[in-house]
Design an enzyme around this catalytic site. Structure first.
Site, PDB file in Angstrom:
ATOM      1  N   TYR A 291      43.589  22.808  64.411  1.00 23.29           N
ATOM      2  CA  TYR A 291      43.354  22.806  63.320  1.00 23.29           C
ATOM      3  C   TYR A 291      42.594  23.240  62.387  1.00 23.29           C
ATOM      4  CZ  TYR A 291      43.286  20.350  58.612  1.00 23.29           C
ATOM      5  OH  TYR A 291      42.921  19.351  57.349  1.00 23.29           O
TER       6      TYR A 291
ATOM      7  N   ASP B  38      36.447  28.913  64.684  1.00 26.30           N
ATOM      8  CA  ASP B  38      36.241  27.855  63.973  1.00 26.30           C
ATOM      9  C   ASP B  38      35.019  27.071  64.680  1.00 26.30           C
ATOM     10  OD1 ASP B  38      36.194  25.216  62.585  1.00 26.30           O
ATOM     11  OD2 ASP B  38      38.604  25.736  62.242  1.00 26.30           O
TER      12      ASP B  38
ATOM     13  N   LYS C 288      31.884  20.803  57.028  1.00 27.44           N
ATOM     14  CA  LYS C 288      31.288  19.147  57.379  1.00 27.44           C
ATOM     15  C   LYS C 288      29.903  19.585  56.849  1.00 27.44           C
ATOM     16  CE  LYS C 288      35.191  18.598  58.858  1.00 27.44           C
ATOM     17  NZ  LYS C 288      36.347  17.917  58.319  1.00 27.44           N
TER      18      LYS C 288
HETATM   19  C1  LIG Z   1      38.192  22.654  63.378  1.00 25.78           C
HETATM   20  C2  LIG Z   1      38.430  22.371  61.109  1.00 25.78           C
HETATM   21  N1  LIG Z   1      38.289  23.543  60.782  1.00 25.78           N
HETATM   22  C3  LIG Z   1      38.775  23.413  59.335  1.00 25.78           C
HETATM   23  C4  LIG Z   1      38.877  22.339  58.922  1.00 25.78           C
HETATM   24  C5  LIG Z   1      38.906  22.411  57.113  1.00 25.78           C
HETATM   25  O1  LIG Z   1      38.163  21.857  56.523  1.00 25.78           O
HETATM   26  P1  LIG Z   1      38.065  21.644  55.282  1.00 25.78           P
HETATM   27  O2  LIG Z   1      38.188  20.072  55.390  1.00 25.78           O
HETATM   28  O3  LIG Z   1      35.999  21.184  54.797  1.00 25.78           O
HETATM   29  O4  LIG Z   1      38.451  22.012  54.527  1.00 25.78           O
HETATM   30  C6  LIG Z   1      38.605  20.909  59.694  1.00 25.78           C
HETATM   31  C7  LIG Z   1      38.731  20.025  58.815  1.00 25.78           C
HETATM   32  O5  LIG Z   1      38.609  18.449  59.153  1.00 25.78           O
HETATM   33  C8  LIG Z   1      38.282  21.422  60.993  1.00 25.78           C
HETATM   34  O6  LIG Z   1      38.188  20.236  61.462  1.00 25.78           O
END
Ligand SMILES: Cc1ncc(COP(=O)(O)O)c(C=O)c1O
Length: 437
Positions: free
Chosen positions: A159, A242, A269
């Site tokens: 994700y 990520d 976050k």
């Molecule tokens: C691993 C990861 N990448 C990207 C995101 C996306 O971040 P945002 O919700 O700030 O767009 C999330 C959100 O949960 C995430 O867990």
């Protein structure tokens, strides 16, 4: 005991929930008039309706019906600082007092950029966005521009944001942005190596979470990450970590603990101090693509990219609250807490996976080793039952059984939670009994 009996228990738990939360129910009814499904962030939806929280303080959150819960969701990792950290609060107030919307460079973004570059080994230069999703979108754009190649390797159950989700190992569908994605199998070293080699001339980047976050707190093996590092280098593709969720798992994210350094990293976050936040950064030669002094630079727009609250809150958070020492201690504590939960669960089908302060429950008759095992589990009813039972015991965790410990969660909260989990397992012995080998 049959699945049918288990679903009766879940229905009974929902009925009690409905009776005990009339104000949340009526607020939900109103929300449904103006937002589809009464919701503007899918993960917050709960059947039959989500609780509406009206106040948070320290580790506690209070709902519209006056129930107080220990908040173990920690806003899916963004709530690391809890609800009212005094240092963050005063940083936000001082930024507010200095005036918002200055529409200029501010000292705040340079301070935060320096703090981020100091902490994360791969990040020589950084740019800010308003979400992790945007950070990933920009990192992918950078990788394609830098390598002049098109394809992106991602992994099933990964994700990376609202338009970058790969729920299985099939071709992406739904609202995923239309890059040339190839979807691999997480932690499958040999198969992934072949995919990288087979796409060598077209592969711009590999985008990977060093631990699947939404995918169930399943860590990547070292061997898998090391292979990604070696093979991307050999075919001239960029490795993007990520670390939107995992950056909090040590003073410098999982790249620091594994020693495997990607070309680009994305963040989000908690790093904004609880304000909306995202970032992408990495090698100076790649980030130079965005240098507006160059005639052929790539624009990176965003009205709120350097807005003062997240910049100031983020800086103070990283340098005064979540210092390297605190990060190390917090994650050692998380490891010990998860070990205690697994002790409590010994001899049952309950398993807690994760690293440090992030963890997820799974109900599996054997130890969950792979994503395939975890997602092969068909019946999620026990997670629902756990969710409703923990609310009754005064704990709010994510409905998928995810926990992100905030700095406000105390040993006493953890002790009480272990007790509540033990009672849950005793109460529902017939459902959590291990299958005979
Ligand atoms: C691993 C990861 N990448 C990207 C995101 C996306 O971040 P945002 O919700 O700030 O767009 C999330 C959100 O949960 C995430 O867990």
């Amino acid at each position: 005991m049959s699945a049918a009996v288990l679903s009766v228990f879940v229905e009974q738990a929902k009925t009690k929930y409905i009776l005990e939360n009339p104000k949340s129910a009526s607020l939900y009814e109103k929300a449904c008039l103006y937002m589809p499904g009464g919701n503007t962030r899918s993960v917050l939806h709960v059947d039959p309706f989500p609780l509406t929280f009206v106040k948070g303080e320290g580790a506690n959150a209070t709902d519209a019906d006056g129930h107080s819960y220990v908040d173990l969701v920690g806003n899916y990792t963004a709530g690391l600082y809890g609800h009212s950290n005094p240092t963050i609060r005063s940083a936000l107030l001082s930024a507010l007092d200095a005036g918002l919307s200055l529409c200029s460079a501010t000292p705040y973004e340079t301070d935060l950029a320096q703090a981020v570059c100091d902490r994360f080994p791969s990040i020589e230069q950084v740019r800010f966005t308003n979400s992790g999703t945007e950070g990933n979108l920009m990192a992918l754009a950078a990788a394609k521009a830098f390598t002049k190649k098109e394809k992106i390797l991602v992994f099933g159950h990964g994700y990376h944001g609202g338009v970058l989700l790969f729920p299985d190992e099939k071709e992406p569908h739904g609202i995923t942005v239309p890059h040339g994605f190839v979807v691999g199998r997480y932690n499958d070293v040999e198969r992934t190596r072949q995919i990288i080699k087979g796409n060598a001339s077209q592969l711009a980047a590999v985008l990977v979470e060093p631990m699947l976050g939404s995918g169930g707190c399943l860590p990547a093996s070292r061997e898998f990450l090391q292979m990604l590092r070696t093979e991307t280098q050999s075919v001239g593709a960029l490795l993007i970590f990520d670390e939107v969720m995992t950056s909090r798992l040590s003073p410098g994210g999982l790249q620091l603990t594994t020693g495997i350094i990607p070309d680009l990293t994305t963040l989000g976050k908690y790093i904004g101090g609880g304000m909306p936040f995202g970032a992408f950064g990495g090698r100076r030669d790649i980030m130079a693509l965005f240098d507006p002094r160059s005639p052929s630079y790539i624009p990176h727009a965003g009205t709120f990219n350097n807005e003062s609250l997240s910049m100031k809150g983020g800086y103070v958070g990283l340098t005064e609250v979540y210092t390297p020492e605190v990060a190390t201690r917090h994650n050692e504590n998380g490891d010990a807490f998860r070990a205690r939960l697994n002790n409590v669960a010994e001899g049952t089908s309950m398993r807690w996976t994760g690293i440090g302060s992030l963890m997820n429950v799974h109900f599996s008759p054997k130890k969950c080793e792979t994503v395939q095992e975890i997602f092969g589990l068909k019946d999620q009813s026990l997670r629902s039952l756990l969710y409703f039972d923990m609310l009754k015991a005064g704990f709010h965790l994510a409905k998928r059984g995810f926990i992100a410990l905030s700095l406000e969660v105390t040993p006493e909260h953890e002790e009480r939670f272990c007790e509540a989990v033990k009672e849950f397992l005793d109460r529902h012995q017939e459902f959590v009994r291990l299958q005979e080998a």
